[in-house]
Design an enzyme around this catalytic site. Structure first.
Site, PDB file in Angstrom:
ATOM      1  N   HIS A  60       0.847  -1.208   0.000  1.00 35.59           N
ATOM      2  CA  HIS A  60       0.000   0.000   0.000  1.00 35.59           C
ATOM      3  C   HIS A  60       0.875   1.248   0.000  1.00 35.59           C
ATOM      4  O   HIS A  60       1.279   1.757   1.041  1.00 35.59           O
ATOM      5  CB  HIS A  60      -0.926  -0.028   1.223  1.00 35.59           C
ATOM      6  CG  HIS A  60      -1.957   1.065   1.205  1.00 35.59           C
ATOM      7  ND1 HIS A  60      -3.116   1.004   1.933  1.00 35.59           N
ATOM      8  CD2 HIS A  60      -2.012   2.241   0.543  1.00 35.59           C
ATOM      9  CE1 HIS A  60      -3.831   2.100   1.721  1.00 35.59           C
ATOM     10  NE2 HIS A  60      -3.170   2.875   0.891  1.00 35.59           N
ATOM     11  N   HIS A  62       1.603   5.103  -2.139  1.00 34.56           N
ATOM     12  CA  HIS A  62       1.199   6.125  -3.109  1.00 34.56           C
ATOM     13  C   HIS A  62       2.469   6.718  -3.714  1.00 34.56           C
ATOM     14  O   HIS A  62       3.220   7.411  -3.026  1.00 34.56           O
ATOM     15  CB  HIS A  62       0.364   7.212  -2.424  1.00 34.56           C
ATOM     16  CG  HIS A  62      -0.925   6.697  -1.856  1.00 34.56           C
ATOM     17  ND1 HIS A  62      -2.096   6.653  -2.589  1.00 34.56           N
ATOM     18  CD2 HIS A  62      -1.215   6.146  -0.650  1.00 34.56           C
ATOM     19  CE1 HIS A  62      -3.062   6.121  -1.842  1.00 34.56           C
ATOM     20  NE2 HIS A  62      -2.561   5.798  -0.660  1.00 34.56           N
ATOM     21  N   LEU A  63       2.713   6.411  -4.983  1.00 33.89           N
ATOM     22  CA  LEU A  63       3.933   6.910  -5.645  1.00 33.89           C
ATOM     23  C   LEU A  63       3.714   8.279  -6.298  1.00 33.89           C
ATOM     24  O   LEU A  63       4.660   8.917  -6.736  1.00 33.89           O
ATOM     25  CB  LEU A  63       4.441   5.900  -6.672  1.00 33.89           C
ATOM     26  CG  LEU A  63       5.034   4.600  -6.103  1.00 33.89           C
ATOM     27  CD1 LEU A  63       5.422   3.647  -7.225  1.00 33.89           C
ATOM     28  CD2 LEU A  63       6.229   4.878  -5.195  1.00 33.89           C
ATOM     29  N   ARG A  64       2.448   8.699  -6.397  1.00 33.46           N
ATOM     30  CA  ARG A  64       2.059  10.070  -6.816  1.00 33.46           C
ATOM     31  C   ARG A  64       2.288  10.399  -8.294  1.00 33.46           C
ATOM     32  O   ARG A  64       1.808  11.427  -8.756  1.00 33.46           O
ATOM     33  CB  ARG A  64       2.766  11.135  -5.973  1.00 33.46           C
ATOM     34  CG  ARG A  64       2.501  11.045  -4.471  1.00 33.46           C
ATOM     35  CD  ARG A  64       1.045  11.261  -4.119  1.00 33.46           C
ATOM     36  NE  ARG A  64       0.842  11.438  -2.699  1.00 33.46           N
ATOM     37  CZ  ARG A  64      -0.260  11.049  -2.059  1.00 33.46           C
ATOM     38  NH1 ARG A  64      -1.248  10.452  -2.715  1.00 33.46           N
ATOM     39  NH2 ARG A  64      -0.388  11.253  -0.767  1.00 33.46           N
ATOM     40  N   HIS A 179     -10.824   1.006   0.767  1.00 35.76           N
ATOM     41  CA  HIS A 179     -10.568   1.978   1.846  1.00 35.76           C
ATOM     42  C   HIS A 179     -11.880   2.064   2.632  1.00 35.76           C
ATOM     43  O   HIS A 179     -12.867   2.572   2.112  1.00 35.76           O
ATOM     44  CB  HIS A 179     -10.186   3.304   1.186  1.00 35.76           C
ATOM     45  CG  HIS A 179     -10.181   4.492   2.089  1.00 35.76           C
ATOM     46  ND1 HIS A 179      -9.031   5.125   2.475  1.00 35.76           N
ATOM     47  CD2 HIS A 179     -11.197   5.178   2.680  1.00 35.76           C
ATOM     48  CE1 HIS A 179      -9.329   6.146   3.258  1.00 35.76           C
ATOM     49  NE2 HIS A 179     -10.635   6.205   3.404  1.00 35.76           N
ATOM     50  N   ASN A 278      -5.839   9.401   7.307  1.00 38.05           N
ATOM     51  CA  ASN A 278      -7.172   8.842   7.135  1.00 38.05           C
ATOM     52  C   ASN A 278      -7.056   7.362   6.765  1.00 38.05           C
ATOM     53  O   ASN A 278      -6.517   7.064   5.724  1.00 38.05           O
ATOM     54  CB  ASN A 278      -7.904   9.613   6.032  1.00 38.05           C
ATOM     55  CG  ASN A 278      -9.359   9.199   5.927  1.00 38.05           C
ATOM     56  OD1 ASN A 278      -9.892   8.557   6.816  1.00 38.05           O
ATOM     57  ND2 ASN A 278      -9.991   9.546   4.820  1.00 38.05           N
ATOM     58  N   ASP A 305       0.922   2.543   3.815  1.00 43.15           N
ATOM     59  CA  ASP A 305       0.088   3.625   3.276  1.00 43.15           C
ATOM     60  C   ASP A 305       0.935   4.889   3.083  1.00 43.15           C
ATOM     61  O   ASP A 305       0.514   5.999   3.413  1.00 43.15           O
ATOM     62  CB  ASP A 305      -1.140   3.894   4.168  1.00 43.15           C
ATOM     63  CG  ASP A 305      -2.180   4.756   3.458  1.00 43.15           C
ATOM     64  OD1 ASP A 305      -2.000   5.059   2.260  1.00 43.15           O
ATOM     65  OD2 ASP A 305      -3.175   5.136   4.113  1.00 43.15           O
ATOM     66  N   HIS A 309       3.441  14.116   0.865  1.00 41.91           N
ATOM     67  CA  HIS A 309       2.885  15.427   0.499  1.00 41.91           C
ATOM     68  C   HIS A 309       4.002  16.455   0.630  1.00 41.91           C
ATOM     69  O   HIS A 309       4.721  16.470   1.630  1.00 41.91           O
ATOM     70  CB  HIS A 309       1.756  15.834   1.448  1.00 41.91           C
ATOM     71  CG  HIS A 309       0.519  15.005   1.311  1.00 41.91           C
ATOM     72  ND1 HIS A 309      -0.289  15.051   0.191  1.00 41.91           N
ATOM     73  CD2 HIS A 309      -0.048  14.103   2.140  1.00 41.91           C
ATOM     74  CE1 HIS A 309      -1.303  14.218   0.359  1.00 41.91           C
ATOM     75  NE2 HIS A 309      -1.186  13.622   1.526  1.00 41.91           N
ATOM     76  N   PHE A 323      -4.543  14.691   4.283  1.00 41.28           N
ATOM     77  CA  PHE A 323      -4.332  13.502   5.109  1.00 41.28           C
ATOM     78  C   PHE A 323      -3.115  12.734   4.603  1.00 41.28           C
ATOM     79  O   PHE A 323      -2.863  12.685   3.407  1.00 41.28           O
ATOM     80  CB  PHE A 323      -5.555  12.570   4.997  1.00 41.28           C
ATOM     81  CG  PHE A 323      -6.808  13.102   5.647  1.00 41.28           C
ATOM     82  CD1 PHE A 323      -7.005  12.978   7.014  1.00 41.28           C
ATOM     83  CD2 PHE A 323      -7.809  13.692   4.875  1.00 41.28           C
ATOM     84  CE1 PHE A 323      -8.173  13.437   7.615  1.00 41.28           C
ATOM     85  CE2 PHE A 323      -8.980  14.158   5.467  1.00 41.28           C
ATOM     86  CZ  PHE A 323      -9.160  14.036   6.833  1.00 41.28           C
TER      87      PHE A 323
HETATM   88 ZN   LIG Z   1      -3.736   4.856   0.803  1.00 38.64          ZN
HETATM   89 ZN   LIG Z   2      -6.963   4.677   2.173  1.00 40.57          ZN
END
Ligand SMILES: [Zn+2]
Ligand SMILES: [Zn+2]
Length: 425
Positions: A60, A62-64, A179, A278, A305, A309, A323
């Site tokens: 999980h 996020h590579l953006r 999610h 979140n 996760d 940012h 978040f």
């Molecule tokens: Zn996530």
């Molecule tokens: Zn999530």
């Protein structure tokens, strides 16, 4: 590619129920054998006092990229993964554009190949544009290499769409990663709803928002026979619902994040947005339930996760800040410090949750050190003390709540496909 002989390490491989000191030979990108003596032809890595683990997998992340390269890129995110000990990550589809076409899946594979860091598995959108209205072209996405489906960043709100996603994914034997949040219940929420949110005067995100969605998804998975993976579970009733569903043989798996077992909502007293995520940090009774769920294997996976940012976004007022926190470079240290050292998990079960189980859920042949498997190996120094220094992160972002924490244990050497991709000096 020269062969590598990893000598005298404690090899912990749950897939073979192995936990013993051994020599491991890697050749031609594969695990080639055990207990062989050096011939002088190999590169020798002395792993005395180290844990030799199947390459860790964070399912999980996020590579953006594409779309939010100011926060992270595939290159920087996979470099951060290696530094954290991960040989594979699964990336989430809330990019811009979202990962809902073959072209976008191919773009990510291509960028990952060029970065030449760790393996990247693509999680594609459940719904077109992540809009929650129409199913994505799942068959085509699977053909392009998508390993699972999710609208993460957001839940699949529509129950009928979720039911059809389960039915469709059954044809490809792919899991749906949801999610768990009923968004009608979390509007404008900043932190966990409870005594602390009341004292601080901050709007709350109730545990019920997560509980209701977990129960709905379990019911739909049970009705369809589909494969459900519940992301970042953080509540007492959420863990309990998963435990009971597993007893009924519902095809459900679940993950927890390090921040949900290491921190509580009390941290928000600082009003620091690095504690805003979140699902939110919960009260200590929820944290205990997550830890109990990890200990009794109700929770199968530990995933970060990782949600980078850029600093100017996180610097906003608490109610305006986005978040999420980065996690790739602190995840393993938190598992060792908070779960292994206190005796909640042993090495074998921790590695199972960070390698074998995610591999099985994603349907890859990794997460194992069996002879013939791809030579993805993480060599861990289990004793080294180190301080979390966000300025030293390889991630493009530094939004961590763990700055300055003293952790025990860290990845030292990370081998992907038989090549040393990371070596800490
Ligand atoms: Zn996530
Ligand atoms: Zn999530």
């Amino acid at each position: 590619m020269p062969s590598i002989l990893i000598q005298n390490g404690r090899v912990v491989d749950p897939s073979q129920e192995m936990d013993r000191v051994a020599n491991v030979l890697l050749a031609d990108g594969r695990i080639a054998g055990y207990d062989v003596s050096p011939t002088g032809q190999e590169t020798v890595i002395d792993a005395t006092g180290r844990i030799v683990s199947p390459g860790l997998i964070d399912m999980h992340v996020h590579l953006r990229e594409p779309g939010f390269e100011e926060d992270e890129t595939i290159e920087t995110g996979t470099a951060a993964a290696l530094a954290g000990g991960f040989t594979s990550v699964a990336c989430m589809p809330n990019t811009e554009p979202p990962i809902d076409t073959q072209g976008t899946v191919e773009f990510i594979h291509d960028r990952a190949e060029r970065a030449d860091n760790c393996n990247v598995f693509v999680v594609a959108c459940v719904s077109k544009g992540r809009e929650g209205k129409e199913l994505s072209e799942m068959g085509q996405l699977v053909e392009a290499g998508a390993v699972a489906f999710s609208d993460d960043g957001a839940p699949v709100d529509d129950a009928e769409l979720m039911r059809r996603a389960f039915e469709y994914c059954l044809m490809f034997d792919k899991p749906v990663l949801n999610h768990p949040e009923i968004r009608e219940l979390t509007q404008r929420g900043v932190m966990h709803e409870g005594l602390t949110s009341m004292i601080l005067g901050l709007s709350g995100i109730p545990a019920a928002a997560e509980n209701v969605m977990i129960s709905r998804d379990i019911a739909l998975a049970e009705a369809t026979g589909g494969r459900l993976h519940i992301m970042h579970v953080s509540t007492i009733d959420g863990v309990d619902a998963i435990r009971r569903a597993k007893c009924r043989k519902v095809r459900v798996t679940a993950e927890a994040t390090p921040h949900h077992f290491a921190l509580t909502d009390e941290c928000l007293r600082t009003f620091d947005s690095n504690f805003k995520m979140n699902p939110p940090l919960r009260g200590s009774e929820h944290v205990e339930a997550v830890i109990a769920g990890l200990a009794d294997d109700t929770i199968d996976v530990i995933a970060s996760d990782h949600a980078p940012h850029a600093i100017e976004k996180k610097m906003r007022e608490l109610d305006q800040a986005p978040f999420g926190i980065v996690g790739l470079e602190t995840s393993l240290g938190l598992v060792i410090t908070k779960l292994i050292e206190p005796g909640i998990l042993d090495w074998s079960s921790a590695i199972r949750k960070m390698s074998l189980n995610p591999a099985r859920i994603l349907g890859t042949d990794r997460g194992t050190l069996q002879v013939g498997a791809p030579a993805d190996v993480t060599i861990i120094n289990p004793k080294v003390r180190w301080k979390v220094d966000p300025s030293a992160f390889l991630s493009k972002s530094a939004n961590t709540p763990f700055a300055g924490w003293e952790l025990t244990g860290r990845a030292e050497t990370v081998i992907v496909g038989g090549k040393v991709k990371f070596q800490r000096d």
